[in-house]
Design a protein around this motif. Structure first.
Motif, PDB file in Angstrom:
ATOM      1  N   LYS A 222       0.838  -1.209   0.000  1.00 13.46           N
ATOM      2  CA  LYS A 222       0.000   0.000   0.000  1.00 13.46           C
ATOM      3  C   LYS A 222       0.867   1.251   0.000  1.00 13.46           C
ATOM      4  O   LYS A 222       0.602   2.201  -0.744  1.00 13.46           O
ATOM      5  N   GLU A 223       1.902   1.269   0.826  1.00 11.06           N
ATOM      6  CA  GLU A 223       2.799   2.423   0.881  1.00 11.06           C
ATOM      7  C   GLU A 223       3.489   2.641  -0.459  1.00 11.06           C
ATOM      8  O   GLU A 223       3.631   3.777  -0.913  1.00 11.06           O
ATOM      9  N   TYR A 224       3.893   1.551  -1.078  1.00  8.73           N
ATOM     10  CA  TYR A 224       4.563   1.653  -2.375  1.00  8.73           C
ATOM     11  C   TYR A 224       3.613   2.265  -3.408  1.00  8.73           C
ATOM     12  O   TYR A 224       3.992   3.173  -4.154  1.00  8.73           O
ATOM     13  N   LEU A 225       2.391   1.777  -3.426  1.00  3.64           N
ATOM     14  CA  LEU A 225       1.412   2.309  -4.391  1.00  3.64           C
ATOM     15  C   LEU A 225       1.132   3.784  -4.124  1.00  3.64           C
ATOM     16  O   LEU A 225       0.999   4.556  -5.061  1.00  3.64           O
ATOM     17  N   GLU A 226       1.042   4.171  -2.855  1.00  7.46           N
ATOM     18  CA  GLU A 226       0.836   5.577  -2.505  1.00  7.46           C
ATOM     19  C   GLU A 226       2.016   6.432  -2.964  1.00  7.46           C
ATOM     20  O   GLU A 226       1.823   7.555  -3.438  1.00  7.46           O
ATOM     21  N   SER A 227       3.209   5.906  -2.856  1.00  2.03           N
ATOM     22  CA  SER A 227       4.407   6.678  -3.238  1.00  2.03           C
ATOM     23  C   SER A 227       4.484   6.879  -4.746  1.00  2.03           C
ATOM     24  O   SER A 227       5.156   7.795  -5.210  1.00  2.03           O
ATOM     25  N   LYS A 228       3.787   6.064  -5.503  1.00  2.00           N
ATOM     26  CA  LYS A 228       3.796   6.177  -6.963  1.00  2.00           C
ATOM     27  C   LYS A 228       2.846   7.247  -7.470  1.00  2.00           C
ATOM     28  O   LYS A 228       2.934   7.653  -8.620  1.00  2.00           O
ATOM     29  N   LYS A 229       1.942   7.701  -6.585  1.00  2.00           N
ATOM     30  CA  LYS A 229       0.925   8.685  -7.014  1.00  2.00           C
ATOM     31  C   LYS A 229       1.522  10.058  -7.173  1.00  2.00           C
ATOM     32  O   LYS A 229       2.450  10.467  -6.606  1.00  2.00           O
TER      33      LYS A 229
END
Length: 162
Positions: free
Chosen positions: A155-162
């Motif tokens: 989840k953190e990784y996906l958030e960092s991609k935004k």
């Protein structure tokens, strides 16, 4: 020639661990059978824990083995069906099921302990023959996931991609 699993590297870590686990579990099952015992390696953690603790509730087992409540129930059903353990309701709390080794389970313990000694030695030889100690690597990964779950990391990784 590399197999597909090797080519995919980190993308397929879980599948590689599962494949290795399945391989070792099958070998363990064959080893038990060759020793005249109908025992599945997946039962080992629960059976062993009950051999040490005598009687435990489902939630206590789940906590001690660090597996889910439904996972404990599934293993317990299988072991109970085969006659290795018994299940009773707690006298203090009727909602709580207590598990313990059955007479069959207790009577098989000495034979199983001899088999475990052999399995321990073969596994020790396999682990020590490798340049990387897989047991230490697994402990490190488990500790890493204890700090933050894999789901949280994703989840953190996906958030960092935004």
């Amino acid at each position: 020639m590399q197999d597909v699993f090797s080519k995919l590297g980190p993308l397929i870590v879980a599948s590689r661990l599962k494949r290795m686990s399945d391989y070792i579990m099958r070998a363990g099952e064959e080893f038990y059978r060759s020793n005249g015992v109908e025992f599945e390696p997946k039962w080992f953690p629960l059976y062993y824990l009950l051999s040490q603790e005598k009687e435990l509730g489902i939630m206590d087992i789940a906590q001690k083995l660090n597996i889910s409540h439904p996972g404990v129930i599934q293993l317990a059903k299988e072991l109970e069906k085969k006659g290795w353990i018994t299940s009773t309701k707690s006298k203090e709390d009727a909602r709580k099921r207590l598990l313990k080794l059955s007479k069959k389970g207790l009577s098989m313990l000495p034979q199983l302990q001899l088999i475990w000694d052999d399995i321990r030695e073969v596994n020790r030889q396999v682990v020590e023959a490798q340049p990387t100690n897989i047991l230490k690597a697994l402990e490190e990964m488990e500790a890493y996931f204890a700090i933050k779950s894999h789901t949280e990391r994703m989840k953190e990784y996906l958030e960092s991609k935004k």
